[in-house]
Each structure stands twice: as structure tokens, then as C-alpha cells.
Design an enzyme around this catalytic site. Structure first.
Site, PDB file in Angstrom:
ATOM      1  N   LYS A  48      37.616 -18.752  -0.306  1.00 20.36           N
ATOM      2  CA  LYS A  48      38.657 -18.268   0.902  1.00 20.36           C
ATOM      3  C   LYS A  48      37.792 -17.334   1.602  1.00 20.36           C
ATOM      4  O   LYS A  48      37.103 -16.333   1.149  1.00 20.36           O
ATOM      5  CB  LYS A  48      39.625 -17.381   0.497  1.00 20.36           C
ATOM      6  CG  LYS A  48      40.836 -17.181   1.290  1.00 20.36           C
ATOM      7  CD  LYS A  48      41.647 -18.645   1.743  1.00 20.36           C
ATOM      8  CE  LYS A  48      42.970 -18.444   1.412  1.00 20.36           C
ATOM      9  NZ  LYS A  48      43.682 -19.784   1.374  1.00 20.36           N
ATOM     10  N   THR A 104      42.085 -21.263  -3.796  1.00 22.65           N
ATOM     11  CA  THR A 104      41.467 -20.125  -2.866  1.00 22.65           C
ATOM     12  C   THR A 104      42.512 -18.954  -2.300  1.00 22.65           C
ATOM     13  O   THR A 104      42.176 -17.958  -2.038  1.00 22.65           O
ATOM     14  CB  THR A 104      40.926 -20.792  -1.357  1.00 22.65           C
ATOM     15  OG1 THR A 104      42.142 -21.323  -0.542  1.00 22.65           O
ATOM     16  CG2 THR A 104      39.857 -21.993  -1.819  1.00 22.65           C
ATOM     17  N   HIS A 122      14.915 -11.789  27.125  1.00 22.54           N
ATOM     18  CA  HIS A 122      14.288 -11.564  28.530  1.00 22.54           C
ATOM     19  C   HIS A 122      14.912 -10.628  29.603  1.00 22.54           C
ATOM     20  O   HIS A 122      16.127 -10.918  29.770  1.00 22.54           O
ATOM     21  CB  HIS A 122      13.802 -12.728  29.138  1.00 22.54           C
ATOM     22  CG  HIS A 122      13.240 -13.660  27.846  1.00 22.54           C
ATOM     23  ND1 HIS A 122      12.041 -13.290  27.365  1.00 22.54           N
ATOM     24  CD2 HIS A 122      13.343 -14.975  27.414  1.00 22.54           C
ATOM     25  CE1 HIS A 122      11.738 -14.293  26.410  1.00 22.54           C
ATOM     26  NE2 HIS A 122      12.577 -15.226  26.423  1.00 22.54           N
TER      27      HIS A 122
END
Lengths: 306, 306, 306, 306
Positions: C20, C65, C258
Site C-alpha cells: 500500500k 494491502t 538555468h
């Protein structure tokens, strides 16, 4: 609006609203082995006689936002979801008519579309999410009159030619060269307001209206030879107004998604409108409203929040 | 890898790579009045003899990332973009063969697909972005051998029936009721590795391979009566291996996008698999690799970074 | 790994894991009127004897899960959360030692930090989310040996001077002018591996280690006169290795964000390193590992997925 | 607004505006070896006599959005950036006074804050991005009158006690149990309108105003014993109005970020307000305006677009 004189503070309460946002509801309808799906994100916003909860914290007039959430799911069962617009009408009517302190309800709905996956075997219950765009609607009801504004967002479109940009103002900060053949690309955010407002009148066919309005918008984008994105915007709106009698007002926010022609000369190459850099930011942002003659503008100017 | 003994520090430099990420290139090809578009996001990563730039800051072996960006745009002109895979092969070969310090190049490409907008009049140059999913490829070249891993992400699919989940382990923390008819939905992230690695062999037809692999994956999802998402995952991978001889390995990361049946009993309503709440988090996450007999696993286990 | 010969298909199952993901747990500890908060996002991934669930759909070896989710919340109560690392150790040990089919557990945790809001009155229970960055840890346990990799992401830093870039390779695609005073900015993604692996040894002080490692990384960034981002990367890693004996390996992914000096000459203005355009894409991406002498590299190369 | 009768179409053009959005400008000021940084995201929106560009595509009245971008960068040099508000005033005045067709300018600015990194050695030029929140301002000028609305978004705050919710309306869809000690958490989106509108009057100290307004908002959040989020909202707004005489109106959008107490009884554990699940969606959304006595409401109701 309430004078807070009782509190001896030089302040008062203005417009306020509350509700539960982003209720994700998926409604499955089974027609034998053939399933149909509606996938919505529903946000409820209520307003009315709510001064006390702000001033003293008394919740005596407050229907909990948790209850508005429950109502969304219960109504998906009770009424089904024929269209987002119809579903919003059911919800708005319920809140305004069932709770005296609530004088106005606004329901906003996002709809995600699914297409069928082709599969062997019987049964039609498999789907894939379709498209990037999201269909939208907002239903507002104050107990007497209705306003329905539908639309879409995140529909990305591009013309690779038939777009120019020249003849503009030049001031001391202008360096842009004129363009006679450029890419025109945008991510359409659109809202259109229906002239249906009276429950006595028959409602538009919301599903058909959406399909045809989207088609009008796309074809106008594709068929307009464009001298500026503003011109394209106007053509898209005008075509909707002309073709869809149920719609009186259209608003667009069109980011100009710049595609810069890359300078390949340093590498001994000629770029004959073939290679473009798709830029992120900044972007032009062109916004405008087109109205039916005689109609009043009601859609707010800013569809996007920066 | 270098011992930094010269610096008298108890540390040394391990694997390193550099390049320019997310170069957005749009390539238009004009076939008379009919235009074709390829829309890519290209990321270059180079490695080789790069110790000095880390240790002393000398850039003598460093081809600037700005140059790798320029190369992407120049190659889009020089070679065109038949497919993302083919374009990546051109780029990888260039960097490895043209700069001695560069011993390995990895090119990652995302591709966004566009469909034509139907329009009156002549010319075919109008497009709308299609689908939510993104096509992916990664080309790696070390001067002698090639590895091509393609795939996709963000393909959202759903079965509204033919999915069960029961018979699992129960421990003291288990409260989940068994399910005999549930929605199964996932957002597919998949990678598949081609067995093409030798330049002497003919390359696969990359475009056809993508189309058919995606179709195999979707049909296996739709046609599998699922007792667990793991079973569906295996069927999707196995079908690709069986149908596509150019592919030896498939890796999936499948989030189980839970759709919870809403309890409507408090409102006196029966929810007969009709109204679902689509949840965000947490979600199940099922990951696995399917290989052709005799093939070696090379795709890394984690396709997603949490 | 299993040969699927029984299925007469030319495929077999490779590495697989499940669990999970993104369990959001907030743990409040009350020390009288002074409250303390730990705010985690916990992802569980389990692997072991899981062939059958893939091949036949039998869940007989599968701990749901949903149960792993429940365990996270129950353990937050039973053990408290002294640190994300300690909490992950409790969870990993539980899954591997309590379920025979589970042979390996990996717990990933994101931690969000909060700072106190100054307020009049008694009680200390008000907090504001602090910083953009996220603290990370990953605990892996196979029943005998532990691996703990901690780190952070989204820590954005900038030097407005003391950065140069020149002396690099020039090929036919190079147009970049050399720079002798530029902005150096990056969004740090870092992982560091602890040499603690044996339960018999005392654990590091996880909280103090994080605080000091972050400080070392920041001061090395600020104090390095940089001839390339690679040099800065190496200095950041080397300083951590030198100052933190509990850490043997550091990996960075540093996007070069940049900042282009804007050309103001067309407007009759001189830009003396004052006005910059912060660009989005493309960006340089510099990645590298720094190791303690004698240590083995175990952190995967790719911290970010494009 | 123009009747398009000339076009013989039953449509006309309503409100429209255009400009360049999201110009990212970083301004460095050098005070010897000590550097200062302002980091802004500037969006320009212009309106005026723009019918022709929509109707015929003539750009004769259109200052290109590229020029507005250039102006942002040039002004960052010419005027510096003392505050986002002051910078916006310079820009708005320029566009309205220098181009006759432009009758109104609206400048929106997001500001990202940076804190210094402590470092050995001389020079102060190293920074780390601070906080998650973004400072906002919007300056509108029509040639005669100014409106300045500032604010912030994404300031996440939490009280772990001193919040209740009970005594609300119960209808047939209400299932929520009353709460007498809950977590109250929200992600503050706020806008406040200054009463400065006349250039003849002295401007507020924008930087000090922001610092103090943010502090007032935070302390009111922390110090209010809350019976509903609406009550907290009102207290936050009222405190700003009381403490900041330069501000006449405040608008909040406060999502109620639910933290659900986890039911640990199935595991034999008592959850004494210790373990919470932080939920994503749905969320409550509470919105409201607080005004100084006698002031007019001008901030739009919807700060967020769903």
C-alpha cells in the site's frame, strides 16, 4: 451582511459560502452485460443566513459539509446521472428548498470521459480514460432562477500553418520580428452560458449540446486563417453563438503556447518551418467574451487563477 | 571511478552522468497541404571519462549540456523523426562516436500524440492532443551494444465487473471484507525491452510495435477475469511476450485505484454496485516483471519514484 | 522466479513486489499543553513467495494491502514515531517476521516538517508547514540484514556569484558563450546510505544525523567556488562523507536551473549581472555518487523519473 | 464593446484582455559582497480599444505580448524591485500612459522568498528557497485610480486541539458524529485590498505591511478557540482589519483539510486523539469576506478555480 456592532469591532462580514469540494463519484449503470459509466468530481457551495457561524461559532444554521457529500452519493443512486448538468440541477434544488437558511446553491462539476476498450468475449465493461480535457459545468440556483454555465478545460490544439502575426505597435521595447507563417497552439479553457433559467421552460439536451458546442469550437479553430489569436478566439465564440441557440454567452481563456522556430543556421542548416521549440513560460494569454445580440455578460472575466 | 587519494580525502567518485533534460521539440513534416507532427520531450544523459570535472572542475572533457540541446534540434532537421526510437538511436550514436571521453549515452524520450481535427476546406494542418497517456522510450548505447526499452505511462483503465478479491491471509490487523464483484481500475505504467541490440540486425518497426503492444496490453486487461491485480498484471505481460517476438521483457507498475462502494443504507437506499467513491490515497501498488523463457531481467524494479 | 511450464506459455515471472502506497499518517504527542507532531507519508512494499497470485490468482499467500495500511496506523499508536527511520524499522521487521511468505519488506517514508506559530496564551499546539523540501527515508529488511537510505528532495538553492563555466569541449553544435560569473541554482535531490545494517549494532541518532547532513550539504554548496555543477556536487558529497561517519554513500541528482542573463542592450541598458530570466525547460541534469573509501555503491543511479 | 452588425452576425464582443503571463524575473542587487534577491513571476494583462484585432485581425492597436515581456525585464533594471507592489505600479502606469489604445493594465505578481544559507568565508550570496507559500499582489490602473490587492496562497497551518464542531443541522443525509476535540488544518489562500488608490497619497510600506498582515493572520488562527472554521476565518480577517489601517477588505478561501481520527479498536488499541489519517479529497471549502465598516466589497468571491 451583518453589522458586527454588537462586537464593538469596526468590521463586518461580506459575501460568504461553504460546502464540500471535490466529491469523486463514479456511477455505473448496467444495461444487461453492457455497462455505462459517469465519472464526476462534484463541488457543492452553499450560502444564505450564515452570519452567526462566523460571529459566534454557532452551527445552528449549518448543514455540515459532510452531509452535502453524503447527499451527492445518495442522489447518484436516487436520480442516476443522465448528465452532469441534470445532476447538478437535482442537487442545487435540494439544498435550497430543503433548508431554510440556505438561499443559494452552486454546484460545480468536472466530468472525465471514458471510451470502451475493444475486447473479445461477451460483456462491455472495460474502459480507458479518453482525452486530456475535462468537461465542466456550474449550476446556480437561488430559489427562483437558474444559471447554467458549462465548458471545458485543457483541450490542447494546434495549427501548423495559416497563422500570421504582423502590423503591430512597435515601441522602444519591441524586438519581435513579424511572422508570416507560424504555429498557433493553445490550451482551450472555455465557458458557455445557457439561456435556460426558468424551470417552466424545457431544458436543453445537455449531452447533445456539449458534443455540438465542442465540435463548433474545434472546427472554427481549424478553419480560421488567423492574423492574431484574438481573431481566432472571436471566430470560435461567434460560431458557437450562431450554431447553438441555447447559448447566449461564451468566454475563452487562451494561452498562446509559443512554438519558436529554432535557429539552425549556426549548424549550416535551413529551418524551413520544420523544427520548433515548444516553450513553457512565459506565454501569451488572450481572454475574451462573445455575446448574442441583446444578451448580458455574466461569466466572470478570469477563468484561470495564476 | 577514481581514487581521490591525491586529495587526501577518504572519498571517491562513483557512477556519474550528465546531460540536458526535457528538450521539447516539435517536428512538422509537410506532405503538400497535409502536415504531419511529431511532438517529443528528449532528455540526454552522457557518461564516460568525467572524473576531472568533479575533482578539479576542469571542463576539458565536458561537452556542454547546451550543445546536447542544440544537437537534438539539429538532428530533428537532419534526420527527421520517423519514430522516437529511431531518433534516439541517431542521437546516442552521435554522442558516443564523436566525443572520445563519452563512453555511454542514454536518450530518454516522451512522445505526445495528436489527432487531426476534422475541418472543411483544403489542407490538413489542425490537430488536437490525444489521450492522457505518454509514450516513452529509452535508448542506451555504449559503443558496441544497444538497449531499447519502450513503454507508456498514465494510461488509465477500468473494469466495472469481472474482478474479485478473497481468500487472502488474515492477521490481527486485517479488517477488509472479501469482495466478489468489484471495480478494478489502474493507471498503467509499463516498460518493455526489445531484444534488438546488435546494429547488424534489422531494427523492429518501432511504430507498429508500439501500436500492437499497447493493443495487446489493453485487450488482456479487458479480457482477464481477475482474482487479483497481480493476476491481471501477469496476463498483460504474458500476452505481450507471446504476441510480440521483438520483446523479451515487460515491467509494470500498477497502482490499484480503489473505487469504494458507498454505504447508502443510512439513507434507506440499496447500493447494488452502482455508486462508487473514487479514492486518491492510499492506493495499492502492484509491480512485476514478465520475461520470455531464457531472457535476462534488465529493467529496474522501480518505475515510479514516490 | 518460476517457470510457467505448467501453463505451456514461453514466459516466466521475474521480480515482483506489492503493498500500500502513500498512507498519510499524522501522529500527535501531547506533553501537557505542548503538542508535538510527526507528519508522514508511508509506502509499504513486500515481496516473497508470490508466484501463485500472479499465475492462478490464488491469494493464499497475500496479506492484503489494506492490512498493511491498518498496520501503519496501529504501529503509530503502539510504537509512536520517534523518527521516520525508527518507525520504518518497526514496520519492516513486523512484515518479514510475522508472515512466512514475505521475505523482504521495503518501507519508504516522506516526512513533512512543521514549525510552531508564535501565539499569545498558554498551550503550544499551532503549527505552520515549513519549507518546500521533503525529508525521505527507505528501510529495507530481508530477515537478516538492514539497509537504510535517507535523503531529501525539492531543496532549492542558489548562489548569485562564485560560479563559472568555461574551458569545455566545442564541437560543431556548440554555441554557448563561456561564463565567468553566473548564477548557480539547483533543486537538490539527495540520498545517503547508512552503514548500519546489523541489528546488534547501535542505531545512529536518526534525527541528529539528518540535521547535520543537511547542514553539511548546504554549507558545501555555499562555500564552493564552482567551475562546474559537477565540482559542487562532489564537494557536497565529500563533505557529508567526511563529517558523518554513519554514512558511506551519497547520491545526488542536481538539475541545473538555468538563470539566463537578459540581453538589455536593445533597450539601451547594461545588464551588469542584475536581471535574470529563470527558465523552466530544458535544464541540465547532473547526477553522481560519492563513496567512502572501501564502500560499495548500492543506491540506484536514477533518483528522478522523467 | 462593439456591435458587429457590420458583419451581419448576431454576436458582439464583450470584455477582453491580453498580455504575457508568467514572466519569471530574478533581480540581484549587490551591496558589496552582500547580495539581495527578488524572485518574481509577473503576468501582464492589458485592455482597451481592441475590437479590431478580434473582428478583422488587424494588430494596429496591439502592443505585442513579447514587448510586455521585454518591458518587465527592462524595468527590473531601470527601477529595481523594492517590492512586488511598487514594481507592479511602475509597469501598470507605463502601459496605460504610453499607449493610447490601452486603457487599463492589470499586473499580477507571485513572489518566492529566499533565506540566506549560513556559510563560512566572506560574502553573502547563497540562498535557499523558504517556505511553501507564495506571496501575491495584483495592481490595477485605469489611468485615474489604483487598486492594489495583495495576499498569499499555500500557507498550510494546523491546530492540534482547541477546535470543536457540533450543534449543526441534521437532515436525513447527516451521519457525521459531533466532535469536541479535533484537528483543524487549512491551506490559507488570502487576498487583502489596500485603501490606497490615489497617487497623490503616500503609498503604504508594502514590505512591512505584508510581514505584519501575515503575522496577524497566523496569530489569529493560533489563538482562536474554534467552534467552526467559519469562526476562525472571521477572526483572522477581523484582526487584519483592526491592526492594519491600510487594508479595508480581506477575502479567504480556506479548504478544511480533514484529519480523521483512525479507529484502532479492531486492533485492541485506544486512539486518544493521537493517530490521524490526513485525507486529500473531498475537503470542506469555507470562503468569506471581512470588511472595514463603510468599505465596499471588491475582491471577487472565487479565489480558487476547481
Amino acid at each position: 451582511m451583518t453589522d458586527s456592532a454588537a462586537q464593538a469591532r469596526p468590521v463586518f462580514l461580506g459575501q460568504n459560502q461553504y460546502g464540500k469540494a471535490e466529491n469523486r463519484v463514479v456511477r455505473v449503470t448496467r444495461d444487461g452485460a453492457t455497462h455505462h459509466v459517469k465519472d464526476l468530481n462534484v463541488s457543492v457551495s452553499l450560502s444564505g443566513d450564515m452570519d452567526e457561524v462566523h460571529l459566534s461559532g454557532s452551527n445552528a444554521n449549518v448543514l455540515p459539509t459532510d452531509t452535502t457529500k453524503n447527499t451527492v452519493y445518495a442522489f447518484a443512486k436516487e436520480y442516476g446521472i443522465d448528465s452532469a448538468e441534470q445532476f447538478g440541477v437535482h442537487l442545487a434544488r435540494h439544498f435550497v428548498t430543503s433548508q431554510e437558511p440556505i438561499q443559494k446553491a452552486r454546484i460545480r462539476i468536472e466530468e472525465y470521459s471514458w471510451e470502451r476498450i475493444e475486447a473479445a468475449g461477451e460483456g462491455e465493461h472495460s474502459f480507458a480514460r479518453q482525452g486530456q480535457e475535462t468537461r465542466l459545468t456550474q449550476i446556480t440556483y437561488d430559489g427562483s432562477s437558474w444559471e447554467v454555465v458549462s465548458g471545458l478545460k485543457d483541450l490542447v490544439v494546434m495549427n501548423t500553418t495559416d497563422s500570421e502575426f504582423w502590423g503591430y505597435v512597435k515601441d522602444k521595447y519591441t524586438t519581435l520580428p513579424e511572422a508570416y507563417d507560424r504555429i498557433l497552439a493553445t490550451q482551450v479553457s472555455a465557458r458557455w452560458r445557457f439561456n435556460w433559467s426558468d424551470e417552466e421552460r424545457e431544458m436543453p439536451d445537455w449531452e447533445e449540446s456539449y458534443t455540438q458546442t465542442r465540435k463548433a469550437l474545434l472546427s472554427a479553430f481549424a478553419e480560421t486563417y488567423s492574423l492574431s489569436l484574438q481573431q481566432t478566439l472571436f471566430q470560435m465564440g461567434a460560431r458557437i453563438i450562431e450554431q447553438r441557440e441555447e447559448i447566449d454567452e461564451v468566454r475563452f481563456a487562451l494561452p498562446n503556447k509559443h512554438h519558436f522556430l529554432v535557429d539552425l543556421k549556426p549548424f549550416g542548416l535551413k529551418n524551413d518551418n520544420e523544427v520548433y521549440l515548444a516553450a513553457d513560460r512565459p506565454y501569451g494569454l488572450i481572454e475574451g467574451t462573445i455575446l448574442r445580440d441583446g444578451a448580458e455578460a455574466r461569466i466572470p472575466a478570469d477563468l484561470t487563477n495564476l
